[in-house]
Design a protein around this motif. Sequence first.
Motif, short mmCIF file in Angstrom:
data_model
loop_
_atom_site.label_atom_id
_atom_site.label_comp_id
_atom_site.label_asym_id
_atom_site.label_seq_id
_atom_site.Cartn_x
_atom_site.Cartn_y
_atom_site.Cartn_z
N ASP A 192 0.73 -1.02 -0.09
CA ASP A 192 -0.29 0.08 -0.02
C ASP A 192 0.88 1.14 0.00
O ASP A 192 1.75 1.56 0.99
CB ASP A 192 -0.87 0.03 1.26
CG ASP A 192 -2.05 1.11 1.24
OD1 ASP A 192 -1.40 2.13 0.86
OD2 ASP A 192 -3.10 1.11 1.91
N SER A 193 0.89 1.99 -1.15
CA SER A 193 1.86 2.94 -1.32
C SER A 193 1.87 4.22 -0.23
O SER A 193 2.61 4.73 0.27
CB SER A 193 1.96 3.55 -2.69
OG SER A 193 0.56 4.27 -2.82
N ARG A 194 0.59 4.27 0.17
CA ARG A 194 0.42 5.37 1.35
C ARG A 194 0.83 4.95 2.63
O ARG A 194 1.51 5.73 3.27
CB ARG A 194 -1.33 5.67 1.35
CG ARG A 194 -1.39 7.21 1.77
CD ARG A 194 -3.13 7.33 1.64
NE ARG A 194 -3.65 6.39 2.16
CZ ARG A 194 -3.90 6.38 3.73
NH1 ARG A 194 -3.46 7.33 4.64
NH2 ARG A 194 -4.55 5.39 4.24
N THR A 195 0.50 3.83 3.31
CA THR A 195 1.02 3.40 4.58
C THR A 195 2.16 2.57 4.57
O THR A 195 2.99 2.67 5.35
CB THR A 195 -0.18 2.38 5.04
OG1 THR A 195 -0.29 1.35 4.27
CG2 THR A 195 -1.54 3.31 5.10
N THR A 197 0.88 -0.76 -5.09
CA THR A 197 2.21 -0.60 -5.90
C THR A 197 2.89 -1.75 -5.79
O THR A 197 3.08 -2.47 -4.76
CB THR A 197 2.67 0.72 -5.37
OG1 THR A 197 1.54 1.56 -5.28
CG2 THR A 197 3.58 1.16 -6.34
N ASN A 215 6.42 18.09 -0.94
CA ASN A 215 5.07 18.45 -1.37
C ASN A 215 5.26 19.81 -1.78
O ASN A 215 4.52 20.61 -1.99
CB ASN A 215 4.34 18.18 -0.48
CG ASN A 215 4.23 18.74 1.02
OD1 ASN A 215 5.50 19.17 1.20
ND2 ASN A 215 3.30 18.52 1.78
N TYR A 222 9.70 5.84 6.02
CA TYR A 222 8.51 5.66 5.10
C TYR A 222 7.36 6.51 5.52
O TYR A 222 6.52 6.83 4.76
CB TYR A 222 8.27 4.34 4.81
CG TYR A 222 7.32 3.89 3.48
CD1 TYR A 222 8.04 4.05 2.37
CD2 TYR A 222 5.88 4.20 3.69
CE1 TYR A 222 7.20 3.81 1.46
CE2 TYR A 222 5.20 4.30 2.74
CZ TYR A 222 5.93 3.97 1.48
OH TYR A 222 5.26 3.74 0.02
N ARG A 223 7.21 6.88 6.83
CA ARG A 223 6.29 7.79 7.35
C ARG A 223 6.23 9.14 6.91
O ARG A 223 5.29 9.85 6.96
CB ARG A 223 6.38 7.44 8.81
CG ARG A 223 7.41 8.20 9.52
CD ARG A 223 7.40 8.57 11.20
NE ARG A 223 8.39 9.20 11.73
CZ ARG A 223 9.68 8.69 11.88
NH1 ARG A 223 9.86 7.32 11.73
NH2 ARG A 223 10.64 9.34 12.33
N VAL A 243 6.45 9.54 3.76
CA VAL A 243 5.74 9.60 2.25
C VAL A 243 4.43 9.92 2.41
O VAL A 243 3.53 9.50 3.18
CB VAL A 243 6.23 7.97 1.78
CG1 VAL A 243 5.49 7.95 0.37
CG2 VAL A 243 7.47 7.68 1.50
N ILE A 244 3.88 10.62 1.46
CA ILE A 244 2.58 11.11 1.22
C ILE A 244 2.15 10.37 0.16
O ILE A 244 0.97 9.77 0.50
CB ILE A 244 2.37 12.52 0.93
CG1 ILE A 244 2.81 13.54 1.91
CG2 ILE A 244 1.10 12.95 0.68
CD1 ILE A 244 3.17 15.04 1.35
N SER A 245 2.66 10.06 -0.75
CA SER A 245 2.13 9.39 -1.87
C SER A 245 3.42 9.10 -2.81
O SER A 245 4.30 9.72 -2.67
CB SER A 245 1.13 10.11 -2.65
OG SER A 245 0.71 9.74 -3.71
N ARG A 301 6.86 14.51 2.74
CA ARG A 301 6.42 15.78 3.64
C ARG A 301 7.53 16.59 3.65
O ARG A 301 8.73 16.13 3.49
CB ARG A 301 5.83 15.21 5.15
CG ARG A 301 4.42 14.82 5.21
CD ARG A 301 4.35 14.86 6.60
NE ARG A 301 4.64 13.57 7.27
CZ ARG A 301 5.23 13.68 8.50
NH1 ARG A 301 5.18 14.90 9.31
NH2 ARG A 301 5.61 12.61 8.90
#
Lengths: 88, 85
Positions: free
Chosen positions: A32-35, B3, B16, B60-61, B63-65, B73
């Motif tokens: 999941d690319s977001r989490t 993904t 961003n 990884y936290r 990462v927004i998208s 961020r």
Amino acid sequence: MTKYNARNLLDNMKVMSTDAKELGILDNILIDSRTGSILELKVLPNPDLDTSKYRREGDYIILPFNSVSAIKDYVIVDKDKAKTFITK
Amino acid sequence: MYTELRSYFDRDIYTNTGIYVGKVVDLLIDVESQSVTGIVANNINRDVFDISGDGIILPYRWVISAADIVLIRDVIRKFERTDLD
């Protein structure tokens, strides 16, 4: 805490089930690319493997990541958890 | 969004606010928590990160998208030096 580099895992890592059957070679990991949660493993199955009990996607079989019990020289997946995924 | 992990390799990383950060070379995976914990990046924008080595690991936290690029961020400003005098 065991951490792995993704490139090492995707470098022809073999996938084996807990009944010592070689399922195939790990081709990709779906996240999941977001989490960042890891959801599934995409495995290129061995030619002699009966893939009917697994969820298939083209030439590949899809195994849920929660079926993984260990990763070192092989990826070891629980044979029952890997198969129950076909209910989806 | 689902993904494939292999598609992350060689993607550009931007904040961003549009600042280039670097390029993805690898990802760190934690099997126990079943998650991706970090992004290994090289080709780092030296104006943003004052480092001497080749690369950095971004958590990884941040990462927004992630699609055609990886968007993180705007954490850069938090590391800016503030001169009080």
